[in-house]
Design a protein around this motif. Structure first.
Motif, PDB file in Angstrom:
ATOM      1  N   TYR A  96       0.853  -1.198   0.000  1.00 41.73           N
ATOM      2  CA  TYR A  96       0.000   0.000   0.000  1.00 41.73           C
ATOM      3  C   TYR A  96       0.884   1.242   0.000  1.00 41.73           C
ATOM      4  CZ  TYR A  96      -3.043  -3.737   1.569  1.00 41.73           C
ATOM      5  OH  TYR A  96      -3.712  -4.929   1.674  1.00 41.73           O
ATOM      6  N   PRO A  97       1.622   1.459  -1.083  1.00 39.95           N
ATOM      7  CA  PRO A  97       2.573   2.573  -1.131  1.00 39.95           C
ATOM      8  C   PRO A  97       1.871   3.923  -1.124  1.00 39.95           C
ATOM      9  CG  PRO A  97       2.342   1.577  -3.306  1.00 39.95           C
ATOM     10  CD  PRO A  97       1.589   0.697  -2.353  1.00 39.95           C
ATOM     11  N   GLY A  98       2.557   4.884  -0.564  1.00 45.37           N
ATOM     12  CA  GLY A  98       2.062   6.250  -0.595  1.00 45.37           C
ATOM     13  C   GLY A  98       1.169   6.646   0.557  1.00 45.37           C
ATOM     14  N   LEU A  99       0.757   5.678   1.372  1.00 44.03           N
ATOM     15  CA  LEU A  99      -0.110   6.002   2.506  1.00 44.03           C
ATOM     16  C   LEU A  99       0.740   6.295   3.747  1.00 44.03           C
ATOM     17  CD1 LEU A  99      -2.958   3.322   2.278  1.00 44.03           C
ATOM     18  CD2 LEU A  99      -3.039   5.720   1.589  1.00 44.03           C
ATOM     19  N   PRO A 100       0.460   7.400   4.451  1.00 48.41           N
ATOM     20  CA  PRO A 100       1.143   7.632   5.717  1.00 48.41           C
ATOM     21  C   PRO A 100       0.857   6.467   6.670  1.00 48.41           C
ATOM     22  CG  PRO A 100      -0.110   9.574   5.054  1.00 48.41           C
ATOM     23  CD  PRO A 100      -0.521   8.461   4.141  1.00 48.41           C
ATOM     24  N   LEU A 101       1.895   5.964   7.334  1.00 48.56           N
ATOM     25  CA  LEU A 101       1.751   4.839   8.249  1.00 48.56           C
ATOM     26  C   LEU A 101       1.636   5.344   9.680  1.00 48.56           C
ATOM     27  CD1 LEU A 101       1.838   1.786   8.949  1.00 48.56           C
ATOM     28  CD2 LEU A 101       4.341   2.019   9.051  1.00 48.56           C
ATOM     29  N   VAL A 102       0.508   5.012  10.305  1.00 48.58           N
ATOM     30  CA  VAL A 102       0.326   5.259  11.731  1.00 48.58           C
ATOM     31  C   VAL A 102       0.343   3.898  12.417  1.00 48.58           C
ATOM     32  CG1 VAL A 102      -1.148   6.270  13.520  1.00 48.58           C
ATOM     33  CG2 VAL A 102      -1.090   7.277  11.220  1.00 48.58           C
ATOM     34  N   VAL A 103       1.141   3.760  13.465  1.00 48.06           N
ATOM     35  CA  VAL A 103       1.248   2.485  14.166  1.00 48.06           C
ATOM     36  C   VAL A 103       0.648   2.608  15.553  1.00 48.06           C
ATOM     37  CG1 VAL A 103       3.263   1.684  12.884  1.00 48.06           C
ATOM     38  CG2 VAL A 103       3.590   3.056  14.953  1.00 48.06           C
ATOM     39  N   GLY A 104       0.221   1.469  16.094  1.00 43.61           N
ATOM     40  CA  GLY A 104      -0.354   1.506  17.431  1.00 43.61           C
ATOM     41  C   GLY A 104      -0.813   0.131  17.863  1.00 43.61           C
ATOM     42  N   GLY A 105      -1.642   0.138  18.884  1.00 47.70           N
ATOM     43  CA  GLY A 105      -2.137  -1.102  19.441  1.00 47.70           C
ATOM     44  C   GLY A 105      -2.466  -0.910  20.901  1.00 47.70           C
ATOM     45  N   ARG A 106      -2.767  -2.038  21.555  1.00 49.25           N
ATOM     46  CA  ARG A 106      -3.087  -1.942  22.968  1.00 49.25           C
ATOM     47  C   ARG A 106      -2.035  -2.676  23.792  1.00 49.25           C
ATOM     48  NH1 ARG A 106      -7.023  -2.607  25.620  1.00 49.25           N
ATOM     49  NH2 ARG A 106      -6.100  -3.798  27.286  1.00 49.25           N
ATOM     50  N   SER A 107      -1.699  -2.097  24.939  1.00 55.88           N
ATOM     51  CA  SER A 107      -0.808  -2.693  25.935  1.00 55.88           C
ATOM     52  C   SER A 107       0.531  -3.099  25.312  1.00 55.88           C
ATOM     53  CB  SER A 107      -1.519  -3.873  26.601  1.00 55.88           C
ATOM     54  OG  SER A 107      -0.842  -4.261  27.789  1.00 55.88           O
ATOM     55  N   ALA A 127      -1.478   4.778  21.072  1.00 59.50           N
ATOM     56  CA  ALA A 127      -1.201   3.787  22.121  1.00 59.50           C
ATOM     57  C   ALA A 127      -2.410   3.653  23.041  1.00 59.50           C
ATOM     58  CB  ALA A 127       0.032   4.194  22.922  1.00 59.50           C
ATOM     59  N   LEU A 128      -3.042   2.488  22.999  1.00 57.49           N
ATOM     60  CA  LEU A 128      -4.182   2.208  23.866  1.00 57.49           C
ATOM     61  C   LEU A 128      -3.706   1.408  25.071  1.00 57.49           C
ATOM     62  CD1 LEU A 128      -6.635   1.016  21.058  1.00 57.49           C
ATOM     63  CD2 LEU A 128      -6.545   3.296  22.085  1.00 57.49           C
ATOM     64  N   ALA A 129      -4.051   1.874  26.268  1.00 60.44           N
ATOM     65  CA  ALA A 129      -3.682   1.179  27.506  1.00 60.44           C
ATOM     66  C   ALA A 129      -2.181   0.901  27.570  1.00 60.44           C
ATOM     67  CB  ALA A 129      -4.478  -0.121  27.657  1.00 60.44           C
ATOM     68  N   PHE A 130      -1.392   1.943  27.317  1.00 64.68           N
ATOM     69  CA  PHE A 130       0.064   1.780  27.393  1.00 64.68           C
ATOM     70  C   PHE A 130       0.439   1.382  28.817  1.00 64.68           C
ATOM     71  CE2 PHE A 130       4.420   3.013  28.063  1.00 64.68           C
ATOM     72  CZ  PHE A 130       5.044   2.640  26.885  1.00 64.68           C
ATOM     73  N   PRO A 131       1.130   0.246  28.984  1.00 63.51           N
ATOM     74  CA  PRO A 131       1.435  -0.228  30.340  1.00 63.51           C
ATOM     75  C   PRO A 131       2.684   0.455  30.885  1.00 63.51           C
ATOM     76  CG  PRO A 131       2.159  -1.849  28.723  1.00 63.51           C
ATOM     77  CD  PRO A 131       1.561  -0.697  27.940  1.00 63.51           C
ATOM     78  N   LEU A 132       2.485   1.548  31.593  1.00 64.00           N
ATOM     79  CA  LEU A 132       3.608   2.364  32.049  1.00 64.00           C
ATOM     80  C   LEU A 132       4.591   1.571  32.914  1.00 64.00           C
ATOM     81  CD1 LEU A 132       4.950   5.153  32.235  1.00 64.00           C
ATOM     82  CD2 LEU A 132       3.488   5.608  34.231  1.00 64.00           C
ATOM     83  N   HIS A 133       4.052   0.696  33.747  1.00 73.15           N
ATOM     84  CA  HIS A 133       4.905  -0.118  34.620  1.00 73.15           C
ATOM     85  C   HIS A 133       4.146  -1.386  34.997  1.00 73.15           C
ATOM     86  CE1 HIS A 133       2.321   1.111  37.945  1.00 73.15           C
ATOM     87  NE2 HIS A 133       2.507   2.374  37.599  1.00 73.15           N
TER      88      HIS A 133
END
Length: 205
Positions: A96-107, A127-133
């Protein structure tokens, strides 16, 4: 419209990619989402984000890590997760060339996205529910993983035992009242905040 599941070979075994093009019109960005350590890509917050982003011109790809494809619940080492994720990102960039890539997910998936964001050429992170510690171990902070230099949105519940990341340069933190680590109470509301953030940056319609 659903493109269905695809299998992508990585150095750590096959990963599964579930791709969903936008509901209408040409896509304005590609959003790559990863799952939590013991969960899957059908978590309520990921499904809600897929649906709302797809309705806003975003091509969404949900990635199941090789260890989960192989039927294991115990997560692979961080380096293995990052390697597999980066391999999938490279394949998607070619497809899918030419599309800006946004990355993420949960935990755990959010951590992988952050650690590899620069290397994969991403323009931003959700970032969904980023596990800080780890629960009860605030001294073991993972806040440094969020410092990528890329625009980053963090959505965490105020009752998350893994903590809530601090607001730092380039990192927007939105706290969801009454939510725990699973973000299950109002996934649609959480997704709406994420899509609004994407829209502000031109990565959604």
């Amino acid at each position: 419209m659903r493109h269905g599941d695809q299998v992508v070979d990585t150095p750590r075994g096959p990963a599964r990619v579930e791709v969903d093009p936008p509901d209408a019109g040409s896509p304005v960005s590609l959003l790559m989402l990863g799952h939590g350590a013991g969960g899957g890509v059908d978590a309520p917050d990921l499904i809600a984000l897929r649906d709302q982003a797809g309705a806003s011109g975003v091509f969404v790809a949900r990635i199941t890590q090789p260890y989960r494809v192989a039927g294991r619940r115990a997560p692979a080492p961080a380096g293995h997760l990052d390697e597999a994720w980066a391999a999938v990102a490279a394949v998607l960039a070619d497809r899918y060339p030419g599309l800006p890539l946004v990355v993420g997910g949960r935990s755990s998936g959010a951590r992988v996205a952050c650690r590899t964001a620069v290397a994969t050429g991403a323009v931003g992170i959700v970032a969904l529910a980023f596990p800080l510690h780890p629960p009860g171990r605030p001294e073991r902070s993972r806040a440094a993983e969020l410092l990528t230099g890329l625009p980053t949105l963090v959505l965490n519940g105020d009752r998350d035992p893994f903590g809530v990341p601090p607001v730092t340069a380039g990192v927007s933190v939105l706290v969801r009242p009454g939510e725990g680590h699973d973000l299950r109470k109002d996934p649609a509301g959480t997704a709406s905040l994420a899509v609004a953030w994407l829209r502000e940056r031109g990565w959604a319609r």
